[in-house]
Design an enzyme around this catalytic site. Structure first.
Site, PDB file in Angstrom:
ATOM      1  N   ARG A  97      35.744  78.165  54.977  1.00  0.00           N
ATOM      2  CA  ARG A  97      34.705  77.704  55.738  1.00  0.00           C
ATOM      3  C   ARG A  97      33.438  77.672  55.339  1.00  0.00           C
ATOM      4  O   ARG A  97      32.752  78.561  54.910  1.00  0.00           O
ATOM      5  CB  ARG A  97      34.940  78.416  57.044  1.00  0.00           C
ATOM      6  CG  ARG A  97      34.063  77.886  58.252  1.00  0.00           C
ATOM      7  CD  ARG A  97      34.509  78.718  59.539  1.00  0.00           C
ATOM      8  NE  ARG A  97      33.784  80.027  59.582  1.00  0.00           N
ATOM      9  CZ  ARG A  97      33.347  80.578  60.652  1.00  0.00           C
ATOM     10  NH1 ARG A  97      33.815  80.283  61.809  1.00  0.00           N
ATOM     11  NH2 ARG A  97      32.748  81.799  60.686  1.00  0.00           N
TER      12      ARG A  97
ATOM     13  N   THR B  69      28.126  75.045  58.837  1.00  0.00           N
ATOM     14  CA  THR B  69      28.755  74.050  59.605  1.00  0.00           C
ATOM     15  C   THR B  69      29.919  74.415  60.354  1.00  0.00           C
ATOM     16  O   THR B  69      30.094  73.874  60.941  1.00  0.00           O
ATOM     17  CB  THR B  69      28.790  73.036  58.952  1.00  0.00           C
ATOM     18  OG1 THR B  69      29.755  72.962  57.828  1.00  0.00           O
ATOM     19  CG2 THR B  69      27.638  72.273  57.986  1.00  0.00           C
TER      20      THR B  69
ATOM     21  N   ASP C 297      38.400  88.537  61.538  1.00  0.00           N
ATOM     22  CA  ASP C 297      38.696  87.765  60.532  1.00  0.00           C
ATOM     23  C   ASP C 297      40.013  88.119  60.064  1.00  0.00           C
ATOM     24  O   ASP C 297      40.310  89.079  59.525  1.00  0.00           O
ATOM     25  CB  ASP C 297      37.664  87.583  59.455  1.00  0.00           C
ATOM     26  CG  ASP C 297      38.047  86.492  58.339  1.00  0.00           C
ATOM     27  OD1 ASP C 297      39.172  86.383  57.782  1.00  0.00           O
ATOM     28  OD2 ASP C 297      37.007  85.838  58.122  1.00  0.00           O
TER      29      ASP C 297
ATOM     30  N   ASP D 294      40.296  88.704  56.242  1.00  0.00           N
ATOM     31  CA  ASP D 294      40.046  89.877  55.807  1.00  0.00           C
ATOM     32  C   ASP D 294      40.772  91.155  56.411  1.00  0.00           C
ATOM     33  O   ASP D 294      41.129  92.118  55.635  1.00  0.00           O
ATOM     34  CB  ASP D 294      38.525  90.027  56.514  1.00  0.00           C
ATOM     35  CG  ASP D 294      37.532  89.388  55.700  1.00  0.00           C
ATOM     36  OD1 ASP D 294      37.733  89.007  54.537  1.00  0.00           O
ATOM     37  OD2 ASP D 294      36.403  89.257  56.333  1.00  0.00           O
TER      38      ASP D 294
END
Length: 209
Positions: A103, A107, A199, A202
Site C-alpha cells: 500500500r 494515497t 494490520d 503485521d
C-alpha cells in the site's frame, strides 16, 4: 451488486473476538486466522461442480463424486499467505498463484510488485485470499488481473471487510462472489478498518511496530 456472503455462525463470532483483541499473541492470531479461513473455505466452495465416479472400497464398488474443476488459490502478499494453508487442507490439489502488492501510504492505493500469473490456461475457479478488505484497492487489482487471465469464476475470501471498500468492489464486479466473516462500518483517516483488528499482516508475521 456483487454477491455478498457473510458467515453467521457461533464459531465465527467466537474466533472473530479473539482476532480483534489487541492482547491476542501472534501465534494465537495466526491460528485464529487459519480457523476462520477454513470456515470461509467451506462456505465458498459448497457449490463447486462435481463429477461422478466410482471407487473401490475394501468391500465393494461405491458411487462417489470428485471435484470437476481446477481451483486456484490467489493470496495477496503478504497477509494473504495466512489463508493459504487452511485452504490447501481443504483442497490439496489446488494451484497457488501469488500476487504481491503493497500500500502506498500517501494515497492508500495498491502498488503491484510481484505477478507470476501465466498468460493462458486459466484455472476454472480462483479464490482470492486477503484477510482484510479495506479500501478494496488490492482486491480490485487482483480481480482485474484474474479477469485478464481468463478466470470465469472469481471468489473473494476476506475475514473482515469495511463497508466502503466492499461496496466499491461489489459495484465494479457484480459477478464476483465475496465471502466475509464480518462487515465493519468505516475506515479511519489512514484507511484502516474500524473497529477492525489493526494490520493483519503485521499481526500474522509478528512485525508490529
Amino acid at each position: 451488486m456483487g454477491r455478498l456472503n457473510q458467515l453467521s455462525h457461533p464459531l465465527v463470532a467466537h474466533h472473530l473476538a479473539t482476532m480483534r483483541d489487541e492482547k491476542t499473541s501472534p501465534a494465537e492470531f495466526r491460528a485464529t486466522v487459519s480457523r476462520l479461513a477454513m470456515l470461509l473455505g467451506v462456505y465458498a466452495t459448497e457449490d463447486l461442480p462435481m463429477a461422478a465416479t466410482t471407487v473401490r472400497t475394501p468391500l465393494a464398488d461405491c458411487p462417489s463424486q470428485t471435484l470437476a474443476v481446477r481451483v486456484g488459490l490467489v493470496p495477496i502478499l503478504r497477509a494473504g499467505l495466512g489463508l493459504v494453508e487452511p485452504l490447501h487442507q481443504l483442497i490439496p490439489d489446488a494451484e497457488v498463484w501469488h500476487l504481491g502488492m503493497y500500500r502506498n501510504e500517501e494515497t492508500a492505493e495498491p502498488v503491484s510488485y510481484y505477478d507470476k500469473l501465466p498468460s493462458r490456461d486459466a484455472v476454472d475457479v480462483a479464490l482470492v485470499l486477503d484477510p482484510m478488505l479495506a479500501t478494496g484497492g488490492s482486491i480490485r487489482s487482483a480481480v482485474e488481473r484474474l479477469i485478464r487471465w481468463g478466470v470465469p469464476d472469481i471468489r473473494v475470501l476476506s475475514v473482515i471487510a469495511a463497508r466502503p471498500g466492499l461496496e466499491r468492489v461489489q459495484a465494479e464486479f457484480p459477478d464476483v462472489s465475496i465471502f466475509v466473516c464480518a462487515v465493519d462500518p468505516s475506515l479511519n483517516d489512514q484507511q484502516f478498518i474500524v473497529p477492525g483488528l489493526g494490520d493483519a499482516g503485521d499481526r500474522i508475521f509478528n512485525t508490529v511496530d
